[in-house]
Enzyme design. Sequence first.
Site, short mmCIF file in Angstrom:
data_model
loop_
_atom_site.label_atom_id
_atom_site.label_comp_id
_atom_site.label_asym_id
_atom_site.label_seq_id
_atom_site.Cartn_x
_atom_site.Cartn_y
_atom_site.Cartn_z
N ASP A 158 0.86 -1.18 0.00
CA ASP A 158 0.00 0.00 0.00
C ASP A 158 0.90 1.23 0.00
O ASP A 158 1.91 1.26 0.71
CB ASP A 158 -0.88 0.04 1.25
CG ASP A 158 -2.01 -0.97 1.20
OD1 ASP A 158 -2.02 -1.81 0.28
OD2 ASP A 158 -2.89 -0.92 2.07
N HIS A 228 4.32 -7.59 -0.13
CA HIS A 228 3.95 -8.87 -0.72
C HIS A 228 4.68 -9.11 -2.03
O HIS A 228 5.26 -8.18 -2.61
CB HIS A 228 2.44 -8.91 -0.95
CG HIS A 228 1.62 -8.84 0.30
ND1 HIS A 228 0.78 -9.86 0.71
CD2 HIS A 228 1.51 -7.88 1.26
CE1 HIS A 228 0.20 -9.52 1.85
NE2 HIS A 228 0.61 -8.32 2.19
N SER A 354 8.04 3.11 4.68
CA SER A 354 9.29 3.24 3.97
C SER A 354 9.03 3.16 2.47
O SER A 354 8.04 3.71 1.99
CB SER A 354 10.28 2.17 4.42
OG SER A 354 11.59 2.49 3.95
#
Length: 385
Positions: A158, A228, A354
């Site tokens: 995200d 992911h 980050s």
Amino acid sequence: MAAALRGVRSGVICRVFPLSCSFQRSLNTGRGLLPRPRPLPLLLLTGGGYLGYQHYRKRGQEDGAPPPLATPTQVALYRSFPTRLLSRAWGRLNGVELPTWLRKPVYSLYIWTFGVNMQEAAVEDLHHYRNLGEFFRRRLKPAVRPICASSCLISPADGRILHFGRVKNSEVEQVKGVTYSLENFLGPQKRRGSDSSSSFRDLLLSSPDNDLFHAVVYLAPGDYHCFHSPTDWRVELRRHFPGSLMSVNPGVARWVKELFCLNERVVLTGQWQHGFFSLTAVGATNVGSIRVYFDQELQTNAPHYSKGSFHDRNYVAADDQVLRVAGEGGAVPVDGEGVALHRGEAVGEFNLGSTIVLLFEAPKDFNFHLQPGQRIRVGEGLGSF
């Protein structure tokens, strides 16, 4: 008798005006007027003021004018801040268990400040999270991040798209107009064939019909902090670069050239159906901890490191004892060709927000379906052929 009266009068005055007596004692003894210098707070105060001035100066520039890059002196000053120490201290603070009555007020303030959507969380009850670390690393409900079926490549996290495109002249853009060296970012690579005149970019390509592409996703503090797998691929090498922990927000990324090469990062490289593929988790201030679920040996933000060093772990093993993730933190043996990851599978996590950088080989007709600055979520398509 007079001396005694003066003593009584002095005592009465000190009870009524204690600050004046303290100041008088300081004059008499010559001590207490000036506090002892404390280097760390002084450094933080002066450095923070300097950065605040730079931010104010940049805001005053004309709209549309590119901001000036930081000079080597400015970068050196920024890197001298004890961001690694502060990040380790923040990590310890994140692990402190909060009293049950304090959890909801603390987390609610964070939710309000950074716009966290708790309706997506697997556990919405704020009292469930014992400390800030658990709250930052909260899991999501399975249905809230569907995987795009029409795209061969999906978003690994995200966040917000900082930049994307083709890699030209072995230079990659971290934001528009500010580049970093591909070789410095990934480190040395094995050469294909005997042609020593090939550029670093060409060394990564397995076919002249392919090109090298990149995409940068910035995770803000309020975002979901796990990352992911963006496709089906095999990780052959993990390369850990210790380094600085400067902020990676877009404003700093526009100011510090090669920011992603200076910061601590974990580079996973391997192969997908079209050739070379890499996913890099870049650390930042208060994000000294980068965790990769299938690699329990990885330790980031160590107190000491050698400047310019990196540490490799090769997952291609002849004895077929390479491990792969099976759910979070679990592992089962696979063949010696690397760690097999499937599209959408959880790979690791940050302790705050980050940046994820994707670098991959693909046919030249690959097209991104993105806009600079757009919001994106895990599972949404990045592009297709």
